[in-house]
Write an enzyme that holds these catalytic residues in place. Structure first.
Site, mmCIF file in Angstrom:
data_model
loop_
_atom_site.group_PDB
_atom_site.id
_atom_site.type_symbol
_atom_site.label_atom_id
_atom_site.label_comp_id
_atom_site.label_asym_id
_atom_site.label_seq_id
_atom_site.Cartn_x
_atom_site.Cartn_y
_atom_site.Cartn_z
ATOM 1 N N GLU A 1 -6.710 5.037 7.952
ATOM 2 C CA GLU A 1 -6.424 6.442 7.605
ATOM 3 C C GLU A 1 -7.623 7.080 6.904
ATOM 4 O OE1 GLU A 1 -2.771 5.614 5.525
ATOM 5 O OE2 GLU A 1 -1.824 5.082 7.432
ATOM 6 N N GLY B 1 2.875 2.425 10.786
ATOM 7 C CA GLY B 1 3.855 3.501 10.602
ATOM 8 C C GLY B 1 4.566 3.910 11.880
ATOM 9 N N HIS C 1 -9.343 1.423 5.014
ATOM 10 C CA HIS C 1 -8.090 1.673 5.733
ATOM 11 C C HIS C 1 -8.353 2.650 6.876
ATOM 12 C CE1 HIS C 1 -3.983 2.696 6.679
ATOM 13 N NE2 HIS C 1 -3.616 1.626 5.998
ATOM 14 N N GLU D 1 -5.140 -4.578 10.647
ATOM 15 C CA GLU D 1 -4.103 -3.563 10.819
ATOM 16 C C GLU D 1 -4.354 -2.805 12.117
ATOM 17 O OE1 GLU D 1 -2.258 -2.543 6.746
ATOM 18 O OE2 GLU D 1 -3.866 -1.127 7.114
ATOM 19 N N GLY E 1 2.958 -1.056 4.207
ATOM 20 C CA GLY E 1 3.037 0.366 3.900
ATOM 21 C C GLY E 1 4.461 0.766 3.569
ATOM 22 N N LYS F 1 0.231 4.244 -0.313
ATOM 23 C CA LYS F 1 -0.386 5.451 0.275
ATOM 24 C C LYS F 1 -0.124 6.656 -0.645
ATOM 25 C CE LYS F 1 -0.064 3.261 4.763
ATOM 26 N NZ LYS F 1 0.047 3.370 6.207
ATOM 27 N N ASN G 1 0.884 -1.168 0.000
ATOM 28 C CA ASN G 1 0.000 0.000 0.000
ATOM 29 C C ASN G 1 0.918 1.214 0.000
ATOM 30 O OD1 ASN G 1 -1.807 2.058 0.442
ATOM 31 N ND2 ASN G 1 -2.359 1.436 2.523
ATOM 32 N N SER H 1 3.798 -1.967 10.389
ATOM 33 C CA SER H 1 5.253 -2.082 10.600
ATOM 34 C C SER H 1 5.791 -3.472 10.269
ATOM 35 C CB SER H 1 5.622 -1.672 12.031
ATOM 36 O OG SER H 1 5.255 -0.318 12.261
HETATM 37 P P1 13P Z 1 3.272 0.473 7.643
HETATM 38 O O1 13P Z 1 3.744 -0.819 7.041
HETATM 39 O O2 13P Z 1 4.016 1.667 7.110
HETATM 40 O O3 13P Z 1 3.215 0.411 9.131
HETATM 41 O O4 13P Z 1 1.761 0.686 7.136
HETATM 42 C C1 13P Z 1 0.862 -0.358 7.246
HETATM 43 C C2 13P Z 1 -0.368 0.003 6.485
HETATM 44 O O5 13P Z 1 -1.092 0.907 6.869
HETATM 45 C C3 13P Z 1 -0.648 -0.732 5.250
HETATM 46 O O6 13P Z 1 -1.923 -0.458 4.786
#
Ligand code: 13P
Length: 252
Positions: free
Chosen positions: A99, A175, A97, A169, A236, A11, A9, A215
């Site tokens: 976010e 992140g 997601h 997640e 991510g 983003k 992803n 992560s």
């Molecule tokens: P990270 O791998 O950067 O923690 O993000 C995970 C994520 O939100 C994937 O959709």
């Protein structure tokens, strides 16, 4: 039996040129790797879909949008419909997601509409769920995850559900560099699978791919993916470098 999947992803990262370059690197690495034990998917910004589709072999690397509209078409300035996503040749869309739920106020009802439109347009869905740190600490995360799944997905038939991939997640792990331990993740994955079994039966539950996200990186992927109910990852930060992403893909 269910598939293992490692999905990126991206983003809101990369220009089109940078994204095409990254996609080419992933595509070449996948081709060079020969037989893999998982499917590989990259989730890219809307603006990149057409160019990235041209740069990859879609038979080897799946292509996902990161969102789609909850309306079919018409006067919705700035929105991108599921039909538009499908018309680029993409075969997946990431929905729900955290976010998007948090920063763009996506409610269960809106997500339900998006789910229906994505399926109607032949897209597979990577549907995200996961709790905040507050809910984890309060110990009420299972109820929260149940509601996220039930409110946006449980109107689907078992047949439709075959096009759903779940991504667990935990928000506190996204992140942050803090990964859920493999035992913490496995506990929730097993719980999600049993909840799916209650609604759809054991066969559908056993056939549903459940990804872990938060992560996930080459150094922890192997331990996570070794768990019986963890069928891959939604990646991510580590999906933005082909070598890191491939380090996770080859963890299987
Ligand atoms: P990270 O791998 O950067 O923690 O993000 C995970 C994520 O939100 C994937 O959709």
């Amino acid at each position: 039996m269910r598939k293992n999947i490692v999905a990126g992803n991206w983003k809101m990262n990369t220009t089109v040129a940078e994204g095409v370059q990254l996609a080419k690197e992933v595509n070449e690495a996948v081709a060079a790797a020969g037989e893999l034990k998982c499917d590989v998917v990259i989730g890219v910004p809307f603006t990149h879909l057409t160019a990235v589709k041209e740069a990859i072999d879609i038979e080897k690397v799946g292509l996902s949008a990161e969102n789609c509209a909850n309306k079919e078409k018409g006067a919705y300035t700035g929105e991108v419909s599921a039909a538009m996503v499908a018309s680029t040749g993409a075969n997946y869309v990431i929905l729900g997601h955290s976010e998007r739920r948090e920063y763009y106020n996506e409610t269960p009802e809106i997500l339900k509409e998006k789910v229906d439109l994505a399926l109607a347009n032949g897209l597979k869905i990577i549907f995200c769920c996961g709790e905040s740190l507050e809910l984890r600490e309060a110990g009420t995360y299972e109820e929260f995850i149940k509601a996220e799944l039930k409110d946006s997905l449980f109107h689907l038939s078992a047949e439709e559900f075959a096009n759903i991939v779940i991504a667990y997640e935990p928000i506190w792990a996204i992140g942050t560099g803090v990964t859920a331990t493999s035992d913490q993740a496995e506990e929730v994955h097993a719980f999600i699978r049993s909840f799916l079994a209650e609604k759809y039966g054991e066969t559908v539950a056993n056939d549903t791919t459940i990804l872990y996200g938060g992560s996930c990186k080459p150094s922890n992927a192997q331990e996570l993916f070794a768990k019986p109910n963890i069928d891959g990852g939604l990646i991510g930060g580590a999906s933005l470098k082909a070598a890191d992403f491939m380090g996770i893909v080859t963890a299987f």
